[in-house]
Design an enzyme around this catalytic site. Structure first.
Site, mmCIF file in Angstrom:
data_model
loop_
_atom_site.group_PDB
_atom_site.id
_atom_site.type_symbol
_atom_site.label_atom_id
_atom_site.label_comp_id
_atom_site.label_asym_id
_atom_site.label_seq_id
_atom_site.Cartn_x
_atom_site.Cartn_y
_atom_site.Cartn_z
ATOM 1 N N THR A 28 0.848 -1.198 0.000
ATOM 2 C CA THR A 28 0.000 0.000 0.000
ATOM 3 C C THR A 28 0.879 1.241 0.000
ATOM 4 O OG1 THR A 28 -1.715 -1.151 1.250
ATOM 5 C CG2 THR A 28 -1.763 1.247 1.349
ATOM 6 N N THR A 31 4.265 4.635 -3.550
ATOM 7 C CA THR A 31 5.249 3.874 -4.326
ATOM 8 C C THR A 31 4.581 2.632 -4.922
ATOM 9 O OG1 THR A 31 6.859 4.596 -2.661
ATOM 10 C CG2 THR A 31 7.618 2.983 -4.269
ATOM 11 N N ASP A 81 6.255 -4.020 -1.513
ATOM 12 C CA ASP A 81 5.711 -2.923 -0.705
ATOM 13 C C ASP A 81 6.778 -1.865 -0.470
ATOM 14 O OD1 ASP A 81 3.933 -1.433 0.777
ATOM 15 O OD2 ASP A 81 3.639 -2.934 2.350
ATOM 16 N N LYS A 94 6.919 0.828 8.864
ATOM 17 C CA LYS A 94 5.861 0.930 7.879
ATOM 18 C C LYS A 94 4.570 1.367 8.567
ATOM 19 C CE LYS A 94 5.268 -2.209 4.898
ATOM 20 N NZ LYS A 94 4.886 -1.083 4.028
ATOM 21 N N GLY A 95 3.586 1.730 7.752
ATOM 22 C CA GLY A 95 2.290 2.085 8.312
ATOM 23 C C GLY A 95 1.952 3.555 8.193
ATOM 24 N N GLY A 97 0.731 4.836 5.785
ATOM 25 C CA GLY A 97 -0.596 4.849 5.144
ATOM 26 C C GLY A 97 -1.645 4.134 5.985
ATOM 27 N N GLU A 103 -0.539 -5.431 5.885
ATOM 28 C CA GLU A 103 0.775 -5.551 5.227
ATOM 29 C C GLU A 103 1.598 -6.644 5.907
ATOM 30 O OE1 GLU A 103 1.207 -0.917 3.711
ATOM 31 O OE2 GLU A 103 2.196 -1.514 5.552
HETATM 32 C C1 5RP Z 1 1.522 2.066 4.155
HETATM 33 C C2 5RP Z 1 2.978 1.840 4.156
HETATM 34 C C3 5RP Z 1 3.770 2.383 3.021
HETATM 35 O O1 5RP Z 1 4.520 1.380 2.451
HETATM 36 C C4 5RP Z 1 4.682 3.467 3.520
HETATM 37 O O2 5RP Z 1 3.914 4.403 4.241
HETATM 38 C C5 5RP Z 1 5.417 4.156 2.376
HETATM 39 O O3 5RP Z 1 4.502 4.906 1.649
HETATM 40 P P1 5RP Z 1 4.884 5.686 0.339
HETATM 41 O O4 5RP Z 1 5.209 4.675 -0.704
HETATM 42 O O5 5RP Z 1 3.613 6.472 0.020
HETATM 43 O O6 5RP Z 1 6.052 6.598 0.627
HETATM 44 O O7 5RP Z 1 3.552 1.233 5.022
HETATM 45 O O8 5RP Z 1 0.902 1.579 5.321
#
Ligand code: 5RP
Length: 220
Positions: A28, A31, A81, A94-95, A97, A103
């Site tokens: 999620t 990226t 991810d 992570k997290g 988002g 995940e």
């Molecule tokens: C979501 C995540 C994402 O992998 C992490 O926040 C990186 O996000 P981005 O790719 O938008 O920089 O753990 O829960």
């Protein structure tokens, strides 16, 4: 290159790890969104995906990629991810988002975790990025007090409910010198669903996009 262009470069590099005819574990974030968009171009070559969030599922389905229920699957060859931070041993925070629990579940049934990042995510020690902790709503006060005892300053993520119906505490200022021990300790606090340390099961491959291109790094 902009940070978003670097994210896209890392995401495109992950296509090389896809096994024809397989089901792909999908994370999620911004990226991963680049990865999902690129996956659409080769959807005939895969059976489909297992997704780590409602947002990623919607995007996958929007591209005509079948989304499978993880309960019907014993193992996934790869999970792709992003991360908010990754250290030299490929432990991650992570997290950002808010999808950390799903995940971690999808990562747990995957043979290889392919982490896709722009170079700004690489750190010497984890903890500069506030650590997300998913909490059962009625335990928020209790878990916050316990996290303060560990030296962190938990802040409720305002107006946010996870896909699992829970809350997120973002913990600022934690010293994470031993990510595996910290991950274990926080998970043992009653009321915690998951924390965003991915150290017991870190990444296996890091695709790190910087000005000089995408580095392909293997865990030791
Ligand atoms: C979501 C995540 C994402 O992998 C992490 O926040 C990186 O996000 P981005 O790719 O938008 O920089 O753990 O829960």
């Amino acid at each position: 290159m902009t940070q978003d262009e670097l994210k896209k470069a890392a995401a495109l590099a992950a296509l090389d790890y896809i096994i024809d005819g397989s089901i792909v574990g999908v994370g999620t974030g911004s990226t991963v969104n680049h990865f999902i968009d690129a996956l659409a171009g080769m959807r005939e070559r895969i059976l489909g995906a297992v997704s780590s969030s409602e947002a990623s599922s919607r995007r996958l389905v929007g591209h005509g990629i079948a989304v499978f229920d993880l309960n019907g699957i014993e193992s996934l060859p790869i999970y792709v991810d992003g991360a908010d931070e990754i250290d030299g041993s490929f432990a991650m925070i992570k997290g950002g988002g808010g999808a950390l629990t799903r995940e971690k579940i999808v990562a747990a049934v995957s043979e290889r975790f392919i982490c896709i990042c722009d170079a700004s995510k690489q750190v010497k020690e984890l903890g500069g990025f506030p650590l997300p902790v998913e909490v059962i709503p009625m335990a928020c006060g209790h878990v916050s007090r316990e996290l303060r005892r560990l030296g962190g300053e938990p802040r409720l993520r305002e107006g946010f409910v996870t896909d699992n119906g829970n809350l997120i505490l973002d913990v600022h200022g934690l010293r994470i010198s031993d990510p595996v021990a910290m991950e274990t300790h926080i998970n043992q606090i009653v009321g915690v669903v998951t924390n965003g340390l991915f150290a017991q099961r870190g990444a296996d491959v890091l695709l790190l996009a910087g000005a000089g291109g995408v580095e392909r790094l293997q865990a030791a």
